[in-house]
Scaffold this motif. Structure first.
Motif, PDB file in Angstrom:
ATOM      1  N   UNK A   1      37.448  -1.311  32.213  1.00  0.00           N
ATOM      2  CA  UNK A   1      38.063  -0.218  31.465  1.00  0.00           C
ATOM      3  C   UNK A   1      37.163   1.006  31.594  1.00  0.00           C
ATOM      4  N   UNK A   2      37.711   2.096  32.065  1.00  0.00           N
ATOM      5  CA  UNK A   2      36.957   3.351  32.117  1.00  0.00           C
ATOM      6  C   UNK A   2      37.329   4.192  30.899  1.00  0.00           C
ATOM      7  N   UNK A   3      36.303   4.574  30.149  1.00  0.00           N
ATOM      8  CA  UNK A   3      36.486   5.357  28.935  1.00  0.00           C
ATOM      9  C   UNK A   3      35.965   6.768  29.182  1.00  0.00           C
ATOM     10  N   UNK A   4      36.833   7.765  28.976  1.00  0.00           N
ATOM     11  CA  UNK A   4      36.508   9.156  29.259  1.00  0.00           C
ATOM     12  C   UNK A   4      36.171   9.873  27.949  1.00  0.00           C
ATOM     13  N   UNK A   5      34.924  10.318  27.782  1.00  0.00           N
ATOM     14  CA  UNK A   5      34.515  10.956  26.520  1.00  0.00           C
ATOM     15  C   UNK A   5      35.118  12.344  26.353  1.00  0.00           C
ATOM     16  N   UNK A   6      35.089  12.830  25.102  1.00  0.00           N
ATOM     17  CA  UNK A   6      35.608  14.155  24.781  1.00  0.00           C
ATOM     18  C   UNK A   6      34.478  15.180  24.712  1.00  0.00           C
ATOM     19  N   UNK A   7      34.772  16.382  25.188  1.00  0.00           N
ATOM     20  CA  UNK A   7      33.928  17.523  24.908  1.00  0.00           C
ATOM     21  C   UNK A   7      34.526  18.262  23.720  1.00  0.00           C
ATOM     22  N   UNK A   8      33.800  18.327  22.619  1.00  0.00           N
ATOM     23  CA  UNK A   8      34.337  18.873  21.367  1.00  0.00           C
ATOM     24  C   UNK A   8      34.160  20.391  21.319  1.00  0.00           C
ATOM     25  N   UNK A   9      35.233  21.066  20.910  1.00  0.00           N
ATOM     26  CA  UNK A   9      35.235  22.517  20.795  1.00  0.00           C
ATOM     27  C   UNK A   9      35.138  22.930  19.325  1.00  0.00           C
TER      28      UNK A   9
ATOM     29  N   UNK B   1      33.643  26.832  26.177  1.00  0.00           N
ATOM     30  CA  UNK B   1      32.276  26.561  25.732  1.00  0.00           C
ATOM     31  C   UNK B   1      32.281  25.319  24.852  1.00  0.00           C
ATOM     32  N   UNK B   2      31.615  24.282  25.293  1.00  0.00           N
ATOM     33  CA  UNK B   2      31.653  22.977  24.628  1.00  0.00           C
ATOM     34  C   UNK B   2      30.550  22.894  23.585  1.00  0.00           C
ATOM     35  N   UNK B   3      30.897  22.460  22.398  1.00  0.00           N
ATOM     36  CA  UNK B   3      29.917  22.306  21.326  1.00  0.00           C
ATOM     37  C   UNK B   3      29.042  21.078  21.585  1.00  0.00           C
ATOM     38  N   UNK B   4      29.668  19.921  21.816  1.00  0.00           N
ATOM     39  CA  UNK B   4      28.919  18.712  22.150  1.00  0.00           C
ATOM     40  C   UNK B   4      29.868  17.706  22.792  1.00  0.00           C
ATOM     41  N   UNK B   5      29.293  16.731  23.486  1.00  0.00           N
ATOM     42  CA  UNK B   5      30.073  15.673  24.130  1.00  0.00           C
ATOM     43  C   UNK B   5      29.926  14.402  23.305  1.00  0.00           C
ATOM     44  N   UNK B   6      31.064  13.774  22.980  1.00  0.00           N
ATOM     45  CA  UNK B   6      31.042  12.576  22.158  1.00  0.00           C
ATOM     46  C   UNK B   6      30.511  11.369  22.913  1.00  0.00           C
TER      47      UNK B   6
ATOM     48  N   UNK C   1      31.584   3.811  30.311  1.00  0.00           N
ATOM     49  CA  UNK C   1      31.716   5.197  29.856  1.00  0.00           C
ATOM     50  C   UNK C   1      31.554   6.117  31.072  1.00  0.00           C
ATOM     51  N   UNK C   2      32.617   6.851  31.383  1.00  0.00           N
ATOM     52  CA  UNK C   2      32.609   7.715  32.568  1.00  0.00           C
ATOM     53  C   UNK C   2      31.863   9.008  32.254  1.00  0.00           C
ATOM     54  N   UNK C   3      30.732   9.230  32.959  1.00  0.00           N
ATOM     55  CA  UNK C   3      29.876  10.376  32.671  1.00  0.00           C
ATOM     56  C   UNK C   3      29.628  11.266  33.884  1.00  0.00           C
ATOM     57  N   UNK C   4      30.392  11.040  34.961  1.00  0.00           N
ATOM     58  CA  UNK C   4      30.195  11.835  36.170  1.00  0.00           C
ATOM     59  C   UNK C   4      30.619  13.289  35.971  1.00  0.00           C
ATOM     60  N   UNK C   5      31.656  13.475  35.195  1.00  0.00           N
ATOM     61  CA  UNK C   5      32.152  14.821  34.901  1.00  0.00           C
ATOM     62  C   UNK C   5      32.972  14.748  33.617  1.00  0.00           C
ATOM     63  N   UNK C   6      33.111  15.896  32.964  1.00  0.00           N
ATOM     64  CA  UNK C   6      33.881  15.957  31.722  1.00  0.00           C
ATOM     65  C   UNK C   6      35.333  16.280  32.045  1.00  0.00           C
ATOM     66  N   UNK C   7      36.256  15.416  31.592  1.00  0.00           N
ATOM     67  CA  UNK C   7      37.667  15.563  31.947  1.00  0.00           C
ATOM     68  C   UNK C   7      38.580  15.782  30.744  1.00  0.00           C
ATOM     69  N   UNK C   8      38.037  15.689  29.530  1.00  0.00           N
ATOM     70  CA  UNK C   8      38.854  15.843  28.320  1.00  0.00           C
ATOM     71  C   UNK C   8      38.131  16.726  27.316  1.00  0.00           C
ATOM     72  N   UNK C   9      38.860  17.669  26.728  1.00  0.00           N
ATOM     73  CA  UNK C   9      38.334  18.506  25.648  1.00  0.00           C
ATOM     74  C   UNK C   9      39.083  18.181  24.356  1.00  0.00           C
ATOM     75  N   UNK C  10      38.372  18.240  23.247  1.00  0.00           N
ATOM     76  CA  UNK C  10      38.955  17.943  21.942  1.00  0.00           C
ATOM     77  C   UNK C  10      39.058  19.238  21.145  1.00  0.00           C
ATOM     78  N   UNK C  11      40.281  19.612  20.773  1.00  0.00           N
ATOM     79  CA  UNK C  11      40.495  20.830  19.994  1.00  0.00           C
ATOM     80  C   UNK C  11      40.139  20.599  18.531  1.00  0.00           C
ATOM     81  N   UNK C  12      39.518  21.601  17.941  1.00  0.00           N
ATOM     82  CA  UNK C  12      39.174  21.528  16.515  1.00  0.00           C
ATOM     83  C   UNK C  12      40.447  21.544  15.685  1.00  0.00           C
ATOM     84  N   UNK C  13      40.441  20.803  14.574  1.00  0.00           N
ATOM     85  CA  UNK C  13      41.560  20.854  13.631  1.00  0.00           C
ATOM     86  C   UNK C  13      41.077  20.410  12.260  1.00  0.00           C
TER      87      UNK C  13
END
Length: 357
Positions: A115-123, A138-143, A189-201
């Motif tokens: 299973x490949x898990x793609x982390x979020x870059x939080x905005x 501009x990414x605040x942090x990566x989960x 945990x896939x860490x080669x590149x960031x592929x998902x961003x998480x929108x603030x809510x």
């Protein structure tokens, strides 16, 4: 190689949801389908959502009339998973922005036993409101563990899907990773590149002032339950309940009709007797259960003053939590609607038919 993606939603901002769909829909094709499951947004919201989804011709929408219920993400996921026939399966948050090559990369990596898990870059909030190309945010942090994973569908189905004890948010993905590990499936945990961003809510679902169903410490219970499942090497979930059940609109329609009403005060023996009765004698008829906070009376105060016996009471917050726990454990597949007016001190539960084991 085929892929099903499910997004579970409840009352999320249309601006956020539209950005998610705009980013992923261009990547869909005949072998990759997307299903949005709306679990209990307001009726007016669901009407507007249906209009929005109709503008994305490649997206399927499932509307669940579960207003007044705890958010039940795992059941919503399993509705799609149980009958899924694609090779691979993915759960995507409704507040993501997806890299233009995300689906292509996920399918390239997909494997039966990994299973490949793609982390979020939080905005942050202000950044989330902007419209930019994916790489310009501009990414605040990566989960860490939190992200979206691509699973082999059959492996998930063999384990009876996601554990439907989990309500609201928290631990259901980690729980699945652990259960898959017990049958030889590794999570990377896939860490080669960031592929998902998480929108603030805003986290409105955690607002205790709302009349909607709200348990004061449910996410902590989720994590404790997960810890025990891990300690016990649990593999298959949902052994005592049917899983992946769709919501029958006819059952929910009954909740809007006059029902037999049971009245209670928050005397300890009254409400504890109710909890036990709901477990030992499953309902076979629609009912309305009303529990009202006992008002202080001059008579009660006088009895205390002269040390005469006074029936013990449960605080309404405890009544609220314990009744919701009873629903989660024994009636989670039933049509029900729950509300707690904290100002008036009144809990009202509308519930339909016998339990579905």
């Amino acid at each position: 190689m085929s892929l099903s993606i499910v997004i579970v939603n409840r009352n999320r901002s249309f601006h956020i949801l539209a950005k998610t769909l705009d980013s992923i829909c261009p990547q869909l094709n005949d072998s990759t389908k997307l299903v949005v499951v709306d679990y209990g947004s307001s009726e007016s919201y669901q009407s507007d959502l249906e209009y929005l989804i109709n503008s994305f011709t490649s997206v399927q929408l499932i509307l669940c009339p579960t207003q007044g219920q705890l958010f039940h993400k795992t059941r919503a996921i399993n509705m799609v998973l149980k009958g899924c026939t694609t090779t691979y399966f993915m759960v995507l948050d409704m507040d993501c922005i997806v890299h233009p090559n995300f689906i292509k990369k996920a399918i390239e990596l997909a494997s039966e036993n990994t299973v490949y898990n793609f982390p979020y870059g939080f905005l942050k909030e202000e950044e989330s409101k902007k419209s930019k190309a994916f790489g310009e945010y501009n990414i605040d942090f990566i989960g860490g563990l939190t992200g979206s994973a691509i699973f082999n569908t059959q492996k998930l189905q063999d384990l009876n899907g996601f554990d439907e004890f989990y309500h609201n948010w928290g631990a259901e993905d980690a729980d699945m990773f652990d259960r898959l590990e017990h049958i030889g499936v590794t999570t990377v945990l896939y860490q080669e590149e960031l592929l998902l961003l998480h929108q603030w809510h805003e986290k409105n679902y955690r607002n205790p002032k709302s009349k909607q169903a709200f348990h004061s410490h449910l996410e902590k219970i989720n994590h404790e339950y997960y810890g025990l499942s891990r300690k016990r090497n649990t593999t298959k979930a949902n052994l005592n309940h049917q899983w992946g059940l769709f919501c029958d609109p006819n059952e929910y329609a009954v909740l809007k009709e006059p029902l037999e009403t049971w009245h209670f005060k928050n005397y300890r023996q009254e409400v504890e007797g109710l909890f036990i009765s709901l477990v030992e004698h499953p309902l076979n008829t629609p009912v309305k259960i009303k529990i009202s906070k006992l008002s202080k009376s001059i008579k009660g105060v006088f009895k205390k003053m002269i040390n005469r016996s006074v029936k013990p009471i449960l605080c309404m917050e405890e009544v609220n939590d314990r009744l919701l726990e009873t629903l989660m454990l024994h009636y989670r597949n039933n049509a029900y609607s729950f509300e707690y007016d904290r100002q008036l001190g009144v809990i009202q539960l509308y519930i339909h038919a016998e339990t579905k084991e």
